[in-house]
Scaffold this motif. Structure first.
Motif, PDB file in Angstrom:
ATOM      1  N   ILE A  72       0.837  -1.210   0.000  1.00 30.29           N
ATOM      2  CA  ILE A  72       0.000   0.000   0.000  1.00 30.29           C
ATOM      3  C   ILE A  72       0.870   1.257   0.000  1.00 30.29           C
ATOM      4  N   GLY A  73       1.923   1.256   0.816  1.00 29.54           N
ATOM      5  CA  GLY A  73       2.829   2.408   0.842  1.00 29.54           C
ATOM      6  C   GLY A  73       3.520   2.635  -0.495  1.00 29.54           C
ATOM      7  N   GLY A  74       3.934   1.546  -1.145  1.00 29.88           N
ATOM      8  CA  GLY A  74       4.545   1.672  -2.465  1.00 29.88           C
ATOM      9  C   GLY A  74       3.578   2.243  -3.486  1.00 29.88           C
ATOM     10  N   PHE A  75       2.324   1.789  -3.435  1.00 30.14           N
ATOM     11  CA  PHE A  75       1.305   2.307  -4.354  1.00 30.14           C
ATOM     12  C   PHE A  75       1.064   3.795  -4.105  1.00 30.14           C
ATOM     13  N   ILE A  76       0.908   4.166  -2.853  1.00 27.92           N
ATOM     14  CA  ILE A  76       0.676   5.584  -2.524  1.00 27.92           C
ATOM     15  C   ILE A  76       1.870   6.430  -2.945  1.00 27.92           C
ATOM     16  N   GLY A  77       3.069   5.936  -2.650  1.00 24.16           N
ATOM     17  CA  GLY A  77       4.269   6.678  -3.040  1.00 24.16           C
ATOM     18  C   GLY A  77       4.375   6.856  -4.539  1.00 24.16           C
ATOM     19  N   ASP A  78       4.044   5.804  -5.291  1.00 27.55           N
ATOM     20  CA  ASP A  78       4.148   5.871  -6.753  1.00 27.55           C
ATOM     21  C   ASP A  78       3.051   6.741  -7.359  1.00 27.55           C
ATOM     22  N   GLN A  79       1.832   6.569  -6.898  1.00 26.94           N
ATOM     23  CA  GLN A  79       0.705   7.244  -7.521  1.00 26.94           C
ATOM     24  C   GLN A  79       0.501   8.689  -7.057  1.00 26.94           C
ATOM     25  N   PHE A  80       0.852   8.994  -5.817  1.00 25.68           N
ATOM     26  CA  PHE A  80       0.497  10.296  -5.269  1.00 25.68           C
ATOM     27  C   PHE A  80       1.685  11.141  -4.795  1.00 25.68           C
ATOM     28  N   LEU A  81       2.825  10.503  -4.530  1.00 21.13           N
ATOM     29  CA  LEU A  81       3.937  11.257  -3.956  1.00 21.13           C
ATOM     30  C   LEU A  81       5.155  11.331  -4.871  1.00 21.13           C
ATOM     31  N   SER A  82       5.058  10.810  -6.066  1.00 21.44           N
ATOM     32  CA  SER A  82       6.198  10.815  -6.989  1.00 21.44           C
ATOM     33  C   SER A  82       5.935  11.766  -8.141  1.00 21.44           C
ATOM     34  N   MET A  83       6.608  12.905  -8.094  1.00 25.75           N
ATOM     35  CA  MET A  83       6.455  13.853  -9.191  1.00 25.75           C
ATOM     36  C   MET A  83       7.433  13.524 -10.309  1.00 25.75           C
ATOM     37  N   ASP A  84       8.609  13.040  -9.946  1.00 28.06           N
ATOM     38  CA  ASP A  84       9.642  12.730 -10.926  1.00 28.06           C
ATOM     39  C   ASP A  84      10.054  11.277 -10.739  1.00 28.06           C
ATOM     40  N   THR A  85       9.872  10.454 -11.779  1.00 31.39           N
ATOM     41  CA  THR A  85      10.197   9.034 -11.658  1.00 31.39           C
ATOM     42  C   THR A  85      11.635   8.728 -12.052  1.00 31.39           C
ATOM     43  N   ALA A  86      12.394   9.745 -12.420  1.00 29.58           N
ATOM     44  CA  ALA A  86      13.783   9.518 -12.803  1.00 29.58           C
ATOM     45  C   ALA A  86      14.619   9.208 -11.561  1.00 29.58           C
ATOM     46  N   VAL A  87      15.630   8.394 -11.771  1.00 27.87           N
ATOM     47  CA  VAL A  87      16.528   8.027 -10.689  1.00 27.87           C
ATOM     48  C   VAL A  87      17.827   8.803 -10.878  1.00 27.87           C
ATOM     49  N   ALA A  88      18.303   9.423  -9.819  1.00 26.38           N
ATOM     50  CA  ALA A  88      19.544  10.182  -9.892  1.00 26.38           C
ATOM     51  C   ALA A  88      20.726   9.219  -9.804  1.00 26.38           C
ATOM     52  N   ILE A  89      21.214   8.798 -10.972  1.00 27.01           N
ATOM     53  CA  ILE A  89      22.374   7.903 -11.008  1.00 27.01           C
ATOM     54  C   ILE A  89      23.466   8.537 -11.861  1.00 27.01           C
ATOM     55  N   ASN A  90      24.646   8.027 -11.711  1.00 31.27           N
ATOM     56  CA  ASN A  90      25.815   8.552 -12.407  1.00 31.27           C
ATOM     57  C   ASN A  90      25.584   8.539 -13.924  1.00 31.27           C
ATOM     58  N   PRO A  91      25.926   9.625 -14.630  1.00 28.92           N
ATOM     59  CA  PRO A  91      25.750   9.673 -16.082  1.00 28.92           C
ATOM     60  C   PRO A  91      26.514   8.552 -16.814  1.00 28.92           C
ATOM     61  N   GLU A  92      27.656   8.146 -16.283  1.00 28.42           N
ATOM     62  CA  GLU A  92      28.392   7.037 -16.899  1.00 28.42           C
ATOM     63  C   GLU A  92      27.601   5.739 -16.802  1.00 28.42           C
ATOM     64  N   THR A  93      26.919   5.532 -15.677  1.00 26.27           N
ATOM     65  CA  THR A  93      26.086   4.343 -15.510  1.00 26.27           C
ATOM     66  C   THR A  93      24.932   4.378 -16.496  1.00 26.27           C
ATOM     67  N   VAL A  94      24.309   5.537 -16.665  1.00 23.12           N
ATOM     68  CA  VAL A  94      23.226   5.683 -17.643  1.00 23.12           C
ATOM     69  C   VAL A  94      23.737   5.341 -19.030  1.00 23.12           C
ATOM     70  N   SER A  95      24.908   5.841 -19.378  1.00 27.00           N
ATOM     71  CA  SER A  95      25.500   5.560 -20.685  1.00 27.00           C
ATOM     72  C   SER A  95      25.772   4.067 -20.860  1.00 27.00           C
ATOM     73  N   ASP A  96      26.324   3.441 -19.820  1.00 21.82           N
ATOM     74  CA  ASP A  96      26.595   1.997 -19.884  1.00 21.82           C
ATOM     75  C   ASP A  96      25.312   1.196 -20.054  1.00 21.82           C
ATOM     76  N   LEU A  97      24.268   1.565 -19.296  1.00 21.86           N
ATOM     77  CA  LEU A  97      22.997   0.849 -19.399  1.00 21.86           C
ATOM     78  C   LEU A  97      22.361   1.032 -20.775  1.00 21.86           C
ATOM     79  N   LYS A  98      22.453   2.236 -21.308  1.00 20.41           N
ATOM     80  CA  LYS A  98      21.894   2.474 -22.646  1.00 20.41           C
ATOM     81  C   LYS A  98      22.647   1.677 -23.710  1.00 20.41           C
ATOM     82  N   SER A  99      23.967   1.522 -23.524  1.00 20.79           N
ATOM     83  CA  SER A  99      24.734   0.718 -24.480  1.00 20.79           C
ATOM     84  C   SER A  99      24.356  -0.761 -24.396  1.00 20.79           C
ATOM     85  N   LEU A 100      23.797  -1.187 -23.262  1.00 19.60           N
ATOM     86  CA  LEU A 100      23.343  -2.568 -23.103  1.00 19.60           C
ATOM     87  C   LEU A 100      21.889  -2.750 -23.539  1.00 19.60           C
ATOM     88  N   GLY A 101      21.252  -1.687 -24.020  1.00 22.01           N
ATOM     89  CA  GLY A 101      19.891  -1.796 -24.531  1.00 22.01           C
ATOM     90  C   GLY A 101      18.811  -1.285 -23.606  1.00 22.01           C
TER      91      GLY A 101
END
Length: 185
Positions: A72-101
């Motif tokens: 229930i807490g996860g649902f409330i957090g996702d539906q009502f308390l999350s304005m931005d669903t992006a995760v703040a991770i290192n840009p190099e990690t984002v690049s590596d993940l994108k290269s993996l598809g």
């Protein structure tokens, strides 16, 4: 009220977890999410075929309430308390993940490529999820608990087996992400 929309810092959430653990230890309870799977199997009658499931499941009702609260807490957090669903991770990690598809890396909390409904029609995604689920289930049973149970409850209770399990979790995670993950994707 803007603070409720932001991730809480460690110095707020950490003491809250410690307070809950202290209260559980005071009343003789052990926290862990995976023990609920055993309880649910027992409720469904698994005790008729395996001795492992023969126990008083009613003594674990409190832990089922914890799972319900997490859902229930996860649902409330996702539906009502999350304005931005992006995760703040290192840009190099984002690049590596994108290269993996994983094109959704850095924009979504969970990669759509693995957790979208279309993953059930892709043989590779379905195989990864199935094998991963079996390995997590086996590891949880073999270690006598899950990461939350060992790392939070076991370590706070100063249990050596929990320390060994947590070290094993970290070694397994590092091995997976640095060696096996690039081979799969």
């Amino acid at each position: 009220m803007e603070w409720i929309y932001e991730p809480w810092p460690w110095y707020v959430s950490g003491p809250m977890i410690a307070l809950i653990m202290f209260l559980l230890l005071m009343v003789g309870k052990n926290f862990g999410m995976s023990s609920n799977l055993r309880t649910l199997c027992t409720i469904c009658g698994a005790g008729n075929t395996a001795d492992f499931f023969k126990f008083d499941w009613k003594a674990q009702r409190w832990n089922l309430v914890v799972v319900l609260g997490a859902v229930i807490g996860g649902f409330i957090g996702d539906q009502f308390l999350s304005m931005d669903t992006a995760v703040a991770i290192n840009p190099e990690t984002v690049s590596d993940l994108k290269s993996l598809g994983f094109e959704s890396a850095g924009t979504a909390y969970m990669p759509f490529e693995l957790f979208d409904i279309s993953a059930f029609t892709d043989v590779k995604s379905l195989a990864v999820l199935t094998i991963g689920g079996l390995l997590v289930g086996f590891g949880t049973r073999y270690a006598g608990g899950c990461t939350s149970g060992h790392a939070i409850s076991g370590l706070s209770d100063l249990q050596l087996p929990s320390l060994i399990a947590v070290i094993g979790f970290f070694i397994g995670g590092l091995t997976m992400i640095h060696f096996i993950y690039p081979l799969i994707f």
